[in-house]
Design a protein around this motif. Structure first.
Motif, PDB file in Angstrom:
ATOM      1  N   GLY A  89       0.825  -1.199   0.000  1.00 45.13           N
ATOM      2  CA  GLY A  89       0.000   0.000   0.000  1.00 45.13           C
ATOM      3  C   GLY A  89       0.860   1.248   0.000  1.00 45.13           C
ATOM      4  O   GLY A  89       1.787   1.384  -0.776  1.00 45.13           O
ATOM      5  N   GLU A  90       0.575   2.149   0.914  1.00 43.99           N
ATOM      6  CA  GLU A  90       1.307   3.421   0.989  1.00 43.99           C
ATOM      7  C   GLU A  90       2.509   3.362   1.925  1.00 43.99           C
ATOM      8  O   GLU A  90       3.194   4.364   2.101  1.00 43.99           O
ATOM      9  CB  GLU A  90       0.350   4.539   1.433  1.00 43.99           C
ATOM     10  N   SER A  91       2.770   2.211   2.543  1.00 40.93           N
ATOM     11  CA  SER A  91       3.920   2.093   3.438  1.00 40.93           C
ATOM     12  C   SER A  91       5.206   2.272   2.645  1.00 40.93           C
ATOM     13  O   SER A  91       5.368   1.655   1.593  1.00 40.93           O
ATOM     14  CB  SER A  91       3.955   0.719   4.100  1.00 40.93           C
ATOM     15  N   PRO A  92       6.123   3.088   3.140  1.00 38.58           N
ATOM     16  CA  PRO A  92       7.394   3.260   2.422  1.00 38.58           C
ATOM     17  C   PRO A  92       8.110   1.916   2.293  1.00 38.58           C
ATOM     18  O   PRO A  92       8.206   1.152   3.255  1.00 38.58           O
ATOM     19  CB  PRO A  92       8.181   4.215   3.310  1.00 38.58           C
ATOM     20  N   ASN A  93       8.591   1.627   1.089  1.00 35.77           N
ATOM     21  CA  ASN A  93       9.254   0.351   0.844  1.00 35.77           C
ATOM     22  C   ASN A  93      10.186   0.458  -0.358  1.00 35.77           C
ATOM     23  O   ASN A  93      10.161   1.441  -1.081  1.00 35.77           O
ATOM     24  CB  ASN A  93       8.212  -0.751   0.621  1.00 35.77           C
ATOM     25  N   ASP A  94      10.986  -0.577  -0.563  1.00 36.85           N
ATOM     26  CA  ASP A  94      11.916  -0.600  -1.682  1.00 36.85           C
ATOM     27  C   ASP A  94      11.442  -1.506  -2.815  1.00 36.85           C
ATOM     28  O   ASP A  94      12.203  -1.916  -3.665  1.00 36.85           O
ATOM     29  CB  ASP A  94      13.311  -1.009  -1.225  1.00 36.85           C
ATOM     30  N   GLY A  95      10.172  -1.828  -2.808  1.00 42.42           N
ATOM     31  CA  GLY A  95       9.614  -2.731  -3.807  1.00 42.42           C
ATOM     32  C   GLY A  95       9.556  -4.161  -3.323  1.00 42.42           C
ATOM     33  O   GLY A  95       8.916  -5.006  -3.928  1.00 42.42           O
ATOM     34  N   THR A  96      10.211  -4.443  -2.211  1.00 42.19           N
ATOM     35  CA  THR A  96      10.215  -5.782  -1.627  1.00 42.19           C
ATOM     36  C   THR A  96      10.063  -5.723  -0.109  1.00 42.19           C
ATOM     37  O   THR A  96       9.280  -6.461   0.465  1.00 42.19           O
ATOM     38  CB  THR A  96      11.523  -6.534  -1.983  1.00 42.19           C
ATOM     39  N   VAL A  97      10.820  -4.848   0.543  1.00 43.75           N
ATOM     40  CA  VAL A  97      10.869  -4.769   2.000  1.00 43.75           C
ATOM     41  C   VAL A  97      10.344  -3.416   2.471  1.00 43.75           C
ATOM     42  O   VAL A  97      10.734  -2.380   1.948  1.00 43.75           O
ATOM     43  CB  VAL A  97      12.323  -4.950   2.503  1.00 43.75           C
ATOM     44  N   GLU A  98       9.465  -3.445   3.472  1.00 37.15           N
ATOM     45  CA  GLU A  98       8.985  -2.192   4.067  1.00 37.15           C
ATOM     46  C   GLU A  98      10.090  -1.591   4.926  1.00 37.15           C
ATOM     47  O   GLU A  98      10.822  -2.306   5.606  1.00 37.15           O
ATOM     48  CB  GLU A  98       7.748  -2.443   4.933  1.00 37.15           C
ATOM     49  N   LEU A  99      10.207  -0.261   4.894  1.00 34.85           N
ATOM     50  CA  LEU A  99      11.255   0.416   5.668  1.00 34.85           C
ATOM     51  C   LEU A  99      11.165   0.088   7.149  1.00 34.85           C
ATOM     52  O   LEU A  99      12.179  -0.077   7.825  1.00 34.85           O
ATOM     53  CB  LEU A  99      11.178   1.929   5.475  1.00 34.85           C
ATOM     54  N   SER A 100       9.950  -0.020   7.653  1.00 32.92           N
ATOM     55  CA  SER A 100       9.789  -0.291   9.095  1.00 32.92           C
ATOM     56  C   SER A 100      10.407  -1.622   9.506  1.00 32.92           C
ATOM     57  O   SER A 100      10.872  -1.776  10.630  1.00 32.92           O
ATOM     58  CB  SER A 100       8.314  -0.260   9.479  1.00 32.92           C
TER      59      SER A 100
END
Length: 85
Positions: free
Chosen positions: A34-45
């Protein structure tokens, strides 16, 4: 979690380019992250650790991060200085 942390300096580099047409996983992650920041595979969190010595976000997609000049430079800096910048 069962293995514990190694006794070494830990640096985490996280990408923030969530979509790359050459990375098939990034097509799917558009709907799962969704809108969670990510690198296309892994969420930043999920890339951040409490025990990390340094953290860096770069404008790169997960699959192609290793070829990023910014990532290469930051990695060399971390090896020599214990910090990305």
């Amino acid at each position: 979690a069962k293995l514990g942390l190694p006794e070494a300096e830990i640096g985490v580099i996280a990408g923030v380019a969530s979509f790359n047409p050459l990375n098939p996983v990034s097509w799917l992650s558009r709907s799962t992250h969704g809108e969670s920041p990510n690198d296309g595979t892994v969420e930043l969190s999920s890339a951040q650790l409490e025990q990390m010595d340094d953290y860096l976000e770069v404008n790169a997609n997960h699959s192609f991060m290793i070829w990023s000049p910014a990532v290469i430079k930051a990695t060399v800096n971390f090896i020599h200085k214990g910090r990305f910048q």
